[in-house]
Design a protein around this motif. Structure first.
Motif, PDB file in Angstrom:
ATOM      1  N   UNK A   1     -25.281  50.732 -22.266  1.00  0.00           N
ATOM      2  CA  UNK A   1     -25.006  49.611 -23.169  1.00  0.00           C
ATOM      3  C   UNK A   1     -24.257  50.048 -24.419  1.00  0.00           C
ATOM      4  N   UNK A   2     -24.616  51.209 -24.945  1.00  0.00           N
ATOM      5  CA  UNK A   2     -23.925  51.748 -26.119  1.00  0.00           C
ATOM      6  C   UNK A   2     -22.447  51.965 -25.810  1.00  0.00           C
ATOM      7  N   UNK A   3     -22.161  52.670 -24.717  1.00  0.00           N
ATOM      8  CA  UNK A   3     -20.760  52.973 -24.391  1.00  0.00           C
ATOM      9  C   UNK A   3     -19.980  51.721 -24.006  1.00  0.00           C
ATOM     10  N   UNK A   4     -20.566  50.844 -23.249  1.00  0.00           N
ATOM     11  CA  UNK A   4     -19.868  49.603 -22.893  1.00  0.00           C
ATOM     12  C   UNK A   4     -19.589  48.765 -24.140  1.00  0.00           C
ATOM     13  N   UNK A   5     -20.525  48.773 -25.075  1.00  0.00           N
ATOM     14  CA  UNK A   5     -20.325  48.046 -26.326  1.00  0.00           C
ATOM     15  C   UNK A   5     -19.160  48.569 -27.147  1.00  0.00           C
ATOM     16  N   UNK A   6     -18.787  49.820 -26.922  1.00  0.00           N
ATOM     17  CA  UNK A   6     -17.643  50.416 -27.613  1.00  0.00           C
ATOM     18  C   UNK A   6     -16.337  50.227 -26.845  1.00  0.00           C
ATOM     19  N   UNK A   7     -16.427  49.607 -25.669  1.00  0.00           N
ATOM     20  CA  UNK A   7     -15.217  49.316 -24.904  1.00  0.00           C
ATOM     21  C   UNK A   7     -14.999  50.170 -23.676  1.00  0.00           C
ATOM     22  N   UNK A   8     -15.904  51.087 -23.368  1.00  0.00           N
ATOM     23  CA  UNK A   8     -15.752  51.892 -22.152  1.00  0.00           C
ATOM     24  C   UNK A   8     -15.944  50.999 -20.933  1.00  0.00           C
ATOM     25  N   UNK A   9     -15.168  51.286 -19.894  1.00  0.00           N
ATOM     26  CA  UNK A   9     -15.276  50.538 -18.643  1.00  0.00           C
ATOM     27  C   UNK A   9     -15.537  51.524 -17.517  1.00  0.00           C
ATOM     28  N   UNK A  10     -16.063  51.010 -16.435  1.00  0.00           N
ATOM     29  CA  UNK A  10     -16.326  51.849 -15.267  1.00  0.00           C
ATOM     30  C   UNK A  10     -15.561  51.301 -14.070  1.00  0.00           C
ATOM     31  N   UNK A  11     -15.352  52.186 -13.098  1.00  0.00           N
ATOM     32  CA  UNK A  11     -14.686  51.751 -11.865  1.00  0.00           C
ATOM     33  C   UNK A  11     -15.422  52.280 -10.634  1.00  0.00           C
ATOM     34  N   UNK A  12     -16.672  52.690 -10.819  1.00  0.00           N
ATOM     35  CA  UNK A  12     -17.466  53.204  -9.711  1.00  0.00           C
ATOM     36  C   UNK A  12     -17.435  54.713  -9.574  1.00  0.00           C
ATOM     37  N   UNK A  13     -16.607  55.397 -10.344  1.00  0.00           N
ATOM     38  CA  UNK A  13     -16.539  56.856 -10.273  1.00  0.00           C
ATOM     39  C   UNK A  13     -17.818  57.473 -10.851  1.00  0.00           C
ATOM     40  N   UNK A  14     -18.262  58.555 -10.215  1.00  0.00           N
ATOM     41  CA  UNK A  14     -19.389  59.321 -10.725  1.00  0.00           C
ATOM     42  C   UNK A  14     -18.997  60.791 -10.793  1.00  0.00           C
ATOM     43  N   UNK A  15     -19.749  61.535 -11.581  1.00  0.00           N
ATOM     44  CA  UNK A  15     -19.538  62.979 -11.702  1.00  0.00           C
ATOM     45  C   UNK A  15     -20.904  63.628 -11.897  1.00  0.00           C
ATOM     46  N   UNK A  16     -21.303  64.450 -10.971  1.00  0.00           N
ATOM     47  CA  UNK A  16     -22.595  65.110 -11.073  1.00  0.00           C
ATOM     48  C   UNK A  16     -23.759  64.134 -11.159  1.00  0.00           C
ATOM     49  N   UNK A  17     -23.641  63.001 -10.471  1.00  0.00           N
ATOM     50  CA  UNK A  17     -24.702  62.003 -10.491  1.00  0.00           C
ATOM     51  C   UNK A  17     -24.691  61.105 -11.710  1.00  0.00           C
ATOM     52  N   UNK A  18     -23.714  61.282 -12.582  1.00  0.00           N
ATOM     53  CA  UNK A  18     -23.611  60.449 -13.781  1.00  0.00           C
ATOM     54  C   UNK A  18     -22.460  59.455 -13.643  1.00  0.00           C
ATOM     55  N   UNK A  19     -22.584  58.352 -14.338  1.00  0.00           N
ATOM     56  CA  UNK A  19     -21.551  57.325 -14.371  1.00  0.00           C
ATOM     57  C   UNK A  19     -20.397  57.798 -15.245  1.00  0.00           C
ATOM     58  N   UNK A  20     -19.169  57.586 -14.796  1.00  0.00           N
ATOM     59  CA  UNK A  20     -17.976  57.918 -15.574  1.00  0.00           C
ATOM     60  C   UNK A  20     -17.457  56.649 -16.227  1.00  0.00           C
ATOM     61  N   UNK A  21     -17.241  56.720 -17.533  1.00  0.00           N
ATOM     62  CA  UNK A  21     -16.642  55.614 -18.273  1.00  0.00           C
ATOM     63  C   UNK A  21     -15.331  56.052 -18.875  1.00  0.00           C
TER      64      UNK A  21
END
Length: 168
Positions: free
Chosen positions: A135-155
């Motif tokens: 929520x913090x990162x999305x609130x700053x404008x980060x978007x996702x496209x389904x990519x992950x790295x090491x089990x983490x969400x990429x924004x």
């Protein structure tokens, strides 16, 4: 803004022998420890990735309030450089300093450094789940496209001005 306000504005300091202990003393809340590595691990990684890691102590009014580490032009796919990316690698805001704007300041500072180096996008990864910082990162404008790295969400955050404005 008065000169007193400027003196109290948060700032970034490069990690040196003079502030190493202050950086190592930054502790997040115990319930967050599963989601972000401690400062000591970040500094070890910065040591073995010279030039790619950009560790900084976040200081406000003379006291350490957090730590960040950016990655700058890393070989994201580790295949010889077909995809170079820059972004926020770690963000540790001290337990008693959270929810005071230091995280937003840190993201904006990394975005400014990436822009200064000619970058157009800023990347971050986060621990998924209800207890993570999505929520913090999305609130700053980060978007996702389904990519992950090491089990983490990429924004990703676009750093170029667009219609409707850019994030951070």
């Amino acid at each position: 803004m008065t000169s007193a306000d400027t003196a109290r504005a948060p700032r970034l300091e490069a990690i040196t022998a003079a502030n190493l202990d202050a950086a190592l003393g930054v502790r997040i809340r115990p319930d967050q420890e599963h989601a972000v590595a401690p400062v000591v691990k970040s500094l070890a990684e910065a040591y073995v990735h010279p030039g790619a890691a950009w560790p900084r102590l976040i200081v406000d009014d003379g006291r350490p309030v957090g730590f960040l580490m950016a990655f700058l032009d890393i070989d994201w796919r580790q295949d010889g450089g077909s995809v170079l990316r820059s972004g926020l690698w770690r963000l540790n805001i001290a337990a008693g300093e959270q929810r005071r704007g230091y995280g937003r300041f840190a993201v904006a500072a990394v975005a400014a450094e990436i822009r200064r180096r000619g970058g157009r996008e800023m990347y971050v990864t986060w621990h998924p789940g209800a207890d993570g910082p999505e929520g913090f990162y999305r609130g700053l404008g980060f978007r996702t496209d389904g990519e992950t790295s090491g089990g983490q969400t990429v924004g990703v955050l676009d750093l170029e001005p667009r219609t409707g404005g850019a994030g951070v």
